[in-house]
Design a protein around this motif. Structure first.
Motif, PDB file in Angstrom:
ATOM      1  N   ASN A 191      54.112  26.538  20.862  1.00 61.38           N
ATOM      2  CA  ASN A 191      54.436  25.408  19.888  1.00 61.38           C
ATOM      3  C   ASN A 191      53.106  25.063  19.100  1.00 61.38           C
ATOM      4  N   ASP A 192      51.915  25.166  19.756  1.00 63.11           N
ATOM      5  CA  ASP A 192      50.599  24.800  19.166  1.00 63.11           C
ATOM      6  C   ASP A 192      50.302  25.982  18.155  1.00 63.11           C
ATOM      7  N   HIS A 193      50.606  27.225  18.545  1.00 66.17           N
ATOM      8  CA  HIS A 193      50.177  28.427  17.670  1.00 66.17           C
ATOM      9  C   HIS A 193      51.176  28.107  16.353  1.00 66.17           C
ATOM     10  N   ALA A 238      58.645  38.670  16.035  1.00 71.38           N
ATOM     11  CA  ALA A 238      57.683  40.028  15.867  1.00 71.38           C
ATOM     12  C   ALA A 238      56.403  39.540  16.696  1.00 71.38           C
ATOM     13  N   VAL A 239      55.450  40.409  16.491  1.00 67.37           N
ATOM     14  CA  VAL A 239      54.255  40.079  17.113  1.00 67.37           C
ATOM     15  C   VAL A 239      53.556  39.039  16.193  1.00 67.37           C
ATOM     16  N   GLU A 240      52.533  38.443  16.781  1.00 66.62           N
ATOM     17  CA  GLU A 240      52.335  37.078  16.652  1.00 66.62           C
ATOM     18  C   GLU A 240      51.711  37.284  14.856  1.00 66.62           C
ATOM     19  N   GLU A 241      50.924  38.198  14.691  1.00 61.89           N
ATOM     20  CA  GLU A 241      50.301  38.394  13.178  1.00 61.89           C
ATOM     21  C   GLU A 241      51.436  38.232  12.148  1.00 61.89           C
ATOM     22  N   VAL A 242      52.593  38.889  12.455  1.00 64.83           N
ATOM     23  CA  VAL A 242      53.709  39.132  11.809  1.00 64.83           C
ATOM     24  C   VAL A 242      54.563  37.850  11.694  1.00 64.83           C
ATOM     25  N   ALA A 243      54.862  37.320  12.810  1.00 69.96           N
ATOM     26  CA  ALA A 243      55.427  36.158  13.314  1.00 69.96           C
ATOM     27  C   ALA A 243      54.965  34.789  12.618  1.00 69.96           C
ATOM     28  N   ASP A 244      53.658  34.894  12.254  1.00 71.38           N
ATOM     29  CA  ASP A 244      52.836  33.700  11.908  1.00 71.38           C
ATOM     30  C   ASP A 244      53.452  33.445  10.486  1.00 71.38           C
ATOM     31  N   GLY A 245      53.886  34.729   9.809  1.00 68.05           N
ATOM     32  CA  GLY A 245      54.114  34.386   8.242  1.00 68.05           C
ATOM     33  C   GLY A 245      55.427  34.140   8.027  1.00 68.05           C
ATOM     34  N   SER A 246      56.405  34.170   9.009  1.00 68.24           N
ATOM     35  CA  SER A 246      58.070  34.119   9.097  1.00 68.24           C
ATOM     36  C   SER A 246      58.387  32.732   8.718  1.00 68.24           C
TER      37      SER A 246
END
Length: 246
Positions: A9-11, A174-182
């Motif tokens: 949630n924080d991420h 996906a992995v975090e660095e991809v999911a962060d932009g979803s």
């Protein structure tokens, strides 16, 4: 709530703060203005036989439609009313219809005696193809999820059904660095550049690549663009071969 869930949630909260849509700033007006003016200039440079009306009539009308749109949202697109919405759609339709007519005249010119002109018609075909990329990109941009203003100013629960499915719409697992932009994690929404990319790939591959059309109108527009680009490509190839054989 366990520590792993709190971390997620924080991420996601941090990811949301890094993207402009969450701040409701609206999409920049300048890229759309530049794209429209480029299409206008490409039309102005067409040979005389590909024009339906006097050279400056349609470009002047398109600029007249563009001016009030800039006045409503000079820097960022945050406001919209029924009148501005009609104007923006009319502008795209005018550019699109004039370009399809020019394509029809180009076909006629290349299969008649005018085809002896060679170089100028090949250059005109490139202009028509480039204009098609711009105008269909603008059309996708204007129609998808209610348009650029709606996409950034309304909550997702209020958005109309999507016309296109971008890869960001399904990358949240996906992995975090991809999911962060979803879309789900960062509240991502497509901008004009995303739709121009869809238009470019549709004009070169003659089919969708990483972005899928969902609605009937999106499929119809992509079909028209693909067929138009295919006709232009076949004409150029056939004409170039004809010139080389002479």
């Amino acid at each position: 709530m366990d520590s792993a869930e709190r971390h997620v949630n924080d991420h996601r909260a941090k990811a949301l703060r890094r993207f402009p849509r969450h701040e409701r700033r609206g999409e920049a007006r300048l890229p759309a203005v530049l794209a429209t003016l480029t299409a206008v200039l490409l039309y102005l440079a067409l040979p005389e036989q590909l024009l339906v009306v006097p050279r400056f009539v349609l470009p002047a009308l398109e600029v007249l439609l563009l001016i009030p749109l800039i006045a409503v949202n000079p820097r960022r697109m945050t406001r919209q009313n029924r009148f501005s919405r009609i104007l923006s759609l009319a502008l795209v339709a005018l550019i699109g219809i004039s370009n399809l007519v020019s394509l029809g005249l180009l076909v006629r010119a290349m299969v008649t005696s005018q085809a002896q002109e060679g170089g100028p018609l090949l250059l005109a075909a490139l202009q028509v193809w480039a204009t098609g990329i711009i105008v269909f990109g603008l059309a996708f941009w204007e129609l998808d999820r209610g348009g650029p203003v709606m996409r950034t100013q309304a909550d997702r629960s209020e958005l109309p059904l999507a016309d296109f499915r971008f890869s960001q719409d399904e990358n949240d697992d996906a992995v975090e660095e991809v999911a962060d932009g979803s879309s789900r994690t960062s509240d991502w929404v497509p901008t004009l550049m995303d739709y121009l990319y869809v238009s470019v790939t549709n004009s070169t591959a003659f089919s969708p690549t990483d972005t899928m059309p969902l609605s009937t109108r999106a499929k119809a527009l992509m079909a028209v663009e693909s067929v138009s680009a295919l006709i232009t490509s076949l004409l150029v190839i056939a004409h170039a071969v004809g010139i080389l054989d002479q």
